[in-house]
Each structure stands twice: as structure tokens, then as C-alpha cells.
Design a protein around this motif. Structure first.
Motif, PDB file in Angstrom:
ATOM      1  N   GLU A 137       0.943  -1.138  -0.016  1.00 43.44           N
ATOM      2  CA  GLU A 137      -0.034  -0.062   0.059  1.00 43.44           C
ATOM      3  C   GLU A 137       0.837   1.243  -0.088  1.00 43.44           C
ATOM      4  O   GLU A 137       2.160   1.228   0.271  1.00 43.44           O
ATOM      5  CB  GLU A 137      -1.060   0.108   1.217  1.00 43.44           C
ATOM      6  N   SER A 153      -2.898  -6.365  -3.781  1.00 44.42           N
ATOM      7  CA  SER A 153      -2.443  -7.609  -3.688  1.00 44.42           C
ATOM      8  C   SER A 153      -2.089  -8.284  -4.934  1.00 44.42           C
ATOM      9  O   SER A 153      -2.961  -8.163  -5.771  1.00 44.42           O
ATOM     10  CB  SER A 153      -3.586  -8.570  -2.937  1.00 44.42           C
ATOM     11  N   GLN A 171      -5.153  -7.175  -7.451  1.00 43.97           N
ATOM     12  CA  GLN A 171      -6.316  -7.050  -6.710  1.00 43.97           C
ATOM     13  C   GLN A 171      -6.189  -5.651  -6.030  1.00 43.97           C
ATOM     14  O   GLN A 171      -5.429  -5.135  -5.536  1.00 43.97           O
ATOM     15  CB  GLN A 171      -6.848  -8.048  -5.730  1.00 43.97           C
ATOM     16  N   HIS A 173      -7.593  -2.919  -3.903  1.00 40.82           N
ATOM     17  CA  HIS A 173      -8.339  -2.796  -2.759  1.00 40.82           C
ATOM     18  C   HIS A 173      -9.144  -1.404  -2.607  1.00 40.82           C
ATOM     19  O   HIS A 173     -10.314  -1.276  -1.861  1.00 40.82           O
ATOM     20  CB  HIS A 173      -7.459  -2.784  -1.471  1.00 40.82           C
TER      21      HIS A 173
END
Length: 296
Positions: A137, A153, A171, A173
Motif C-alpha cells: 500500500e 494484492s 487486486q 483494494h
């Protein structure tokens, strides 16, 4: 783009359409000089984002489209922070370092993912990846300067027959913080990445790997290559190479080929025009051929 005859032992394409759900999320272009590459992409007619630094030793700048993006990446000043490859752990920084040791160009191909943890398990079961999911992140900024939080991710897959080509799924988030129409305004009107070309000495070898990674069958085209059709009109094209192997280029949609041709001419960038596309060869484009195709 899924024309031609279906590969052996596959169902017909019409019955498989419902399974063609993954789209191209982004491609990673490894370059020695990030600022020079960003300037070049600006001359092509793209808006290039600000420089970002990763804690694992790489730095990047992004070119964002409607649902995909280009990641221009290089090594940071401190190579000591790059973690080594370990069993079960893929080192993003080490792969970029090793790739740039011999070349620059199209290093990684990425599909979207609703659940990278589940994908990592599926890749392990299919025998195409035995790596733990990778989470990271960072803080980002909107065009107005306000701060945002983004997180991702990743689940990696590799084929030992093409060690200089990395595949993973991503992915998002907080997708609402990442995708921004203000970043998608390009002078050439570019809309999305729609294709990637992978060349190997023995295309039959990686065919099963690509089917397992994408989740779709391969379709043979008229030139003897194999096309893996993805969502939103995207595809991977697998073709023969005289030697070596890896990603050789990508295709991107623009609304006006004449406008793109003008931009290239004004910048003095060599290109070739053929029918429904304009191509800048890899040797003129930091190691990755770029083909502009009509959005229509």
C-alpha cells in the motif's frame, strides 16, 4: 480478435464466452532511464503520472487509461533494499533488476483479480505459481493535490521456459482511489491497452501455461500464432521467435490514427503504418513495440 480455428481439445468459442472475464489490468515496462522514458511517452501523446518510490528498490511512473495502465519502472538509487528471491516469495525488485541487467522492455503482464489470495492458491494447484500473495500500500495524490490511500494484492505465476517474462494478477483494494478520469486525459485520446505479444522459440511449450493463467483457451490465427481472448476486447498473442523469448510489444486503442501519426511525425519518432494500425518498433520505443489501433 479471437478469429481462426480453436486449438485442439477445446470447446467452441461461443460456449466459452461466459468464462472470458479477466481483463488486462496493466503492463510493466522496465527501463534504464525513467525520466527519458516518461518524456518519450509524453511525445507519443500520453499523460504520464508523477514518480513513485517503492520500499523494495524500484521507482515508477504510470500512464492510466479507462481500465488499464502502463507502468514505466526502473531501479531506485539504493539497490541494497531489493529483497532476494526466496522459496515461495517472489521479489518484484529482483525480477526488475535481473531483467534490466540484459535488456529493457516489456517485462511483466498483469490481469485483474477479485481475490489475489484465491488466485495464488489456484496458481499453485495448476502448477504455474507457488508464491505467497504480495500485499502493498502507499499514499497517492489526486490531480487536485489531495492525498489518497491505495493498496494492492498480487499473485504471481511463471513459466520456466520464458524466465524473462513475468505474469501476475492484481487486486485493487481501493479502486475508487486509483482510477481517476483526470489521469486518463491524453493528447492522443488513448483509451485502453488491448493486446500483448509474447514470442518464444517453441510456442507449443507455454501454450498450456497461458491457458491456465488466463483461464481461457487458445485460438490459432491464420499466421500460425495462438490468441488468448480476454475481457473488454483484450488478448495475448503467442507467436514464434527465432531465438530467446519474452514479450515483444503491445497494442493500444486511439480514436484517430491520423492524429496519432501527426504526433509521431511532430516528435520525429519513426513509425510504420499498415491498414488498421500504426507501429513504433521496439528499437525506437525503449525495447517494447507499440501498435496504435483504431478504437472503432
Amino acid at each position: 480478435m479471437a478469429g481462426g480455428q480453436p486449438a485442439e481439445n477445446q470447446l467452441n468459442g461461443r460456449s466459452l464466452m461466459a468464462t472470458w472475464e479477466r481483463r488486462i489490468d496493466h503492463i510493466v515496462l522496465a527501463v534504464h532511464d525513467l525520466e527519458a522514458a516518461a518524456e518519450f511517452y509524453g511525445h507519443l501523446g500520453f499523460q504520464v503520472g508523477a514518480r513513485n518510490r517503492h520500499p523494495w528498490g524500484t521507482e515508477n511512473r504510470l500512464v492510466q487509461f479507462h481500465s488499464s495502465f502502463i507502468e514505466l519502472i526502473t531501479l531506485g538509487e539504493d539497490r541494497k533494499v531489493i529483497p532476494p528471491h526466496e522459496p515461495g516469495r517472489f521479489s518484484f525488485g529482483a525480477f526488475v533488476r535481473d531483467y534490466l541487467a540484459s535488456a529493457q522492455g516489456f517485462a511483466m503482464f498483469v490481469l485483474d483479480s477479485p481475490n489475489a489470495t484465491a488466485d495464488a492458491k489456484a496458481f499453485a494447484q495448476k502448477g504455474i505459481g507457488s508464491f505467497e500473495p504480495f500485499f502493498f500500500e502507499r499514499k497517492g495524490r489526486r490531480p487536485d493535490g489531495s492525498e489518497i490511500h491505495v493498496a494492492f494484492s498480487l499473485a504471481f505465476a511463471m513459466d520456466a521456459r520464458i524466465p524473462n517474462a513475468c505474469f501476475f494478477v492484481c487486486q485493487q483494494h481501493f479502486p475508487e482511489n486509483f482510477w481517476n478520469p483526470e489521469f486518463q486525459k491524453h493528447a492522443n485520446g488513448a483509451a485502453n491497452i488491448v493486446g500483448a505479444t509474447l514470442a518464444t522459440e517453441d510456442p507449443a511449450g507455454p501454450a498450456a501455461f497461458l491457458a491456465a493463467f488466463t483461464g481461457v483457451p487458445g485460438w490459432r490465427d491464420e499466421q500460425g500464432g495462438t490468441i488468448y481472448a480476454l475481457a473488454q476486447g483484450g488478448s495475448i498473442h503467442l507467436e514464434s521467435a527465432e531465438s530467446g523469448g519474452g514479450f515483444t510489444g503491445y497494442a493500444i486503442t486511439v480514436p484517430n490514427l491520423a492524429r496519432q501519426q501527426d504526433l509521431l511525425s511532430e516528435a520525429g519518432i519513426p513509425f510504420s503504418a499498415a491498414g488498421d494500425g500504426i507501429t513504433v518498433k521496439a528499437e525506437h520505443a525503449f525495447g517494447a513495440a507499440i501498435t496504435f489501433v483504431s478504437a472503432s
